[in-house]
Design an enzyme around this catalytic site. Structure first.
Site, PDB file in Angstrom:
ATOM      1  CB  THR A 186      56.617 -28.631  -0.972  1.00  0.00           C
ATOM      2  OG1 THR A 186      57.871 -28.476  -0.306  1.00  0.00           O
ATOM      3  CG2 THR A 186      56.878 -29.132  -2.378  1.00  0.00           C
ATOM      4  CE  LYS A 239      63.089 -42.320  -4.766  1.00  0.00           C
ATOM      5  NZ  LYS A 239      61.874 -41.873  -4.037  1.00  0.00           N
TER       6      LYS A 239
END
Length: 534
Positions: A35, A99
């Site tokens: 990532t 989230k």
């Protein structure tokens, strides 16, 4: 002019200055995928220099990535917005969910405060935040008023009810939100996007880092004897820190005196019927367990101190916590190096991701550091300033970010009220705190309003005021219940039934989390998102 407007103006001005100019370097080599590597490469490839700046990602087929399932802060939204990538494209590909914030469970033993939610705030909270802060101050003064943060924030209601923090387009109020995702899948997705946008991908293993007579990195010797030359290097090699640490000998500054956790275990489990829009952090005997809900599974883990328990003991405790003691599910054991490099930018190398440092996963700051570091590097390139003064400003800025984040994380451990193990007692008794964190805690404990000092920047920088209030109030750092007195008329001036009604009615405008994930609508172009430039 607001701080947000200033940031936007600076960003636009920087891009405008770089338009049509030649890059100060011709070739950047990002060493390491995952990532961090692919996110950095995409941001470098999105500079105004376009194809005039060559970007290569060198990824070793012999080295795996740590990704175990991860959460983000709301700033990840901006990353995808700038790149023009819709949630409906990347989220299903990475098993991602929304989230609303983080629930902390079992960190406090104070009655009524055994659990609290750290929210991502929204425009709606402007109407309930002031009653919350006022009630916190009144309770610090000894008044028996409600001051638990969960009651005052829409995000907390969304998390409790399994709702997504993204409202339909006809509801005009935006809520900051982050994401949960499979880190391995996200790295793969970003890699595909980067290659599509002109980033060169080379799968080779680095055998040696060659330095020139000045001490800069000149080339990388790859397996098979071939050499790769570049003008500038980005170290995304994880805890190995192949370039910034091993080759350039940059000193590492440990945070072990502040943060005891140095190991983790990751263990997946089946998804729940209801997909929660929150990360859950549950205090265990020698650390804390995370629960990250994805669409295909729950990501679970245990972050702990190896000085207080063995890896086998930690795994057994985690399996008991998850009711997976007899399940044939393999666990991954990880070691963590908590701290930072003395220089994030050293010579012609910038370290990004775990190679630059790590402050454990408690507040999901790892990708935020990747974004901020890469954005700062892009800014330096577009300004054409890679000199010593620019490097010093860069390193000073990163040092401040690391220390501010560390302080907020340390505050969780310092304010815990558990006494069941040496681990928690040692955290509560630990006096290795920065002057800034000491200022925050001393002001709170002396029952003085915290907001003015935070707003003035005297201490507690790096996190918004509401985050400090949610943490300290959520942990129940107030006079004992038996010492509270009936509030005065002024202290009880806020109608909490009105707060409850407003939060409840606001939450009804947000959809069921699972339903939204099944059909994610387009979002780019939403005018409110212009406020979220990094």
């Amino acid at each position: 002019m607001s701080e947000t407007a200033t940031v936007i103006d600076q960003y636009i001005a920087t891009r405008s200055l770089a338009t049509g100019s030649e890059p100060p370097i011709q070739h950047v080599c990002v060493v390491g995928g995952g990532t961090a590597g692919w996110m950095s490469a995409l941001m470098l490839a999105t500079t105004s220099f376009g194809p005039r700046l060559k970007v290569t990602v060198l990824e070793s087929p012999q080295v795996g990535i740590i990704g175990v399932g991860e959460g983000s802060t709301p700033w990840l939204r901006n990353f995808f917005d700038v790149l023009g990538i819709e949630e409906s494209e990347w989220m299903p590909a990475c098993h991602a969910t929304y989230k609303s914030g983080i629930t902390f469970q079992g960190w406090s033993t104070k009655p009524g405060f055994e659990r609290y939610f750290h929210p991502f705030v929204s425009m709606l909270d402007n109407l309930t935040m002031h009653p919350f802060v006022d009630n916190v101050h009144a309770r610090l003064e000894g008044a028996d008023v409600a001051a638990h943060p969960d009651r005052f924030f829409v995000a907390a209601a969304l998390a409790r009810q399994g709702r997504a923090p993204r409202a339909p387009a006809n509801f005009p109020f935006d809520v900051w939100y982050g994401y949960h995702f499979d880190a391995t899948l996200l790295g793969q997705f970003l890699g595909r996007k980067a290659v599509q946008r002109g980033v060169q991908h080379l799968q080779r293993h680095v055998e040696h880092v060659q330095l020139d007579e000045r001490g800069d990195i000149s080339s990388l010797r790859l397996d098979g004897g071939e050499s790769l030359h570049a003008d500038f290097f980005v170290d995304c090699t994880g805890f190995a820190s192949l370039l910034i640490g091993q080759a350039l000998k940059t000193p590492f500054i440990s945070y072990s005196e502040n943060l005891f956790n140095d190991a983790a275990i990751a263990l997946p489990s089946a998804p729940d019927a209801q997909i929660e829009s929150q990360t859950v952090s549950t205090a265990l005997r020698h650390g804390w367990a995370w629960k990250i809900p994805l669409t295909q599974r729950n990501g679970n883990g245990y972050v702990y101190s190896s000085a207080h328990c063995s890896a086998d003991q930690a795994e057994t405790e985690l399996r008991q916590h998850l009711a997976l003691l007899d399940a044939d599910v393999p666990a991954r054991h990880l070691k963590m190096r908590v701290g930072r490099m003395a220089k994030i930018w050293n010579r012609n190398c910038v370290s990004i991701g775990l190679s630059q440092g790590f402050i454990e996963p408690l507040e999901a700051t790892a990708l935020l550091f990747v974004q901020r570091t890469a954005a700062m590097l892009v800014e330096a390139l577009e300004l054409g300033d890679l000199g010593e003064a620019a490097q010093q400003r860069f390193n000073d800025g990163m040092r401040t970010r690391f220390e501010n984040t560390r302080d907020y994380i340390v505050a969780h451990y310092k304010t815990n009220s558990r006494t069941d193990t040496d681990y928690w007692r040692a955290n509560a008794e630990n006096m290795a705190m920065s002057p800034s964190l000491q200022g925050v805690l001393m002001t709170w404990m002396s029952r003085q309003p915290l907001a003015p000092a935070l707003r003035a920047g005297r201490y507690g920088q790096g996190y918004p005021i509401v985050s400090w209030y949610a943490l300290l109030a959520g942990m129940g750092i107030f006079p004992d219940a038996q010492d509270l007195q009936p509030p005065s008329a002024h202290q009880a001036r806020h109608r909490l039934d009105a707060v409850d009604d407003f939060v409840a009615r606001s939450a009804t405008n947000f959809p069921d989390h699972r339903d939204l994930l099944a059909d994610i609508p387009p979002r780019l172009g939403d005018k409110t998102l212009q406020l979220y430039l990094w």
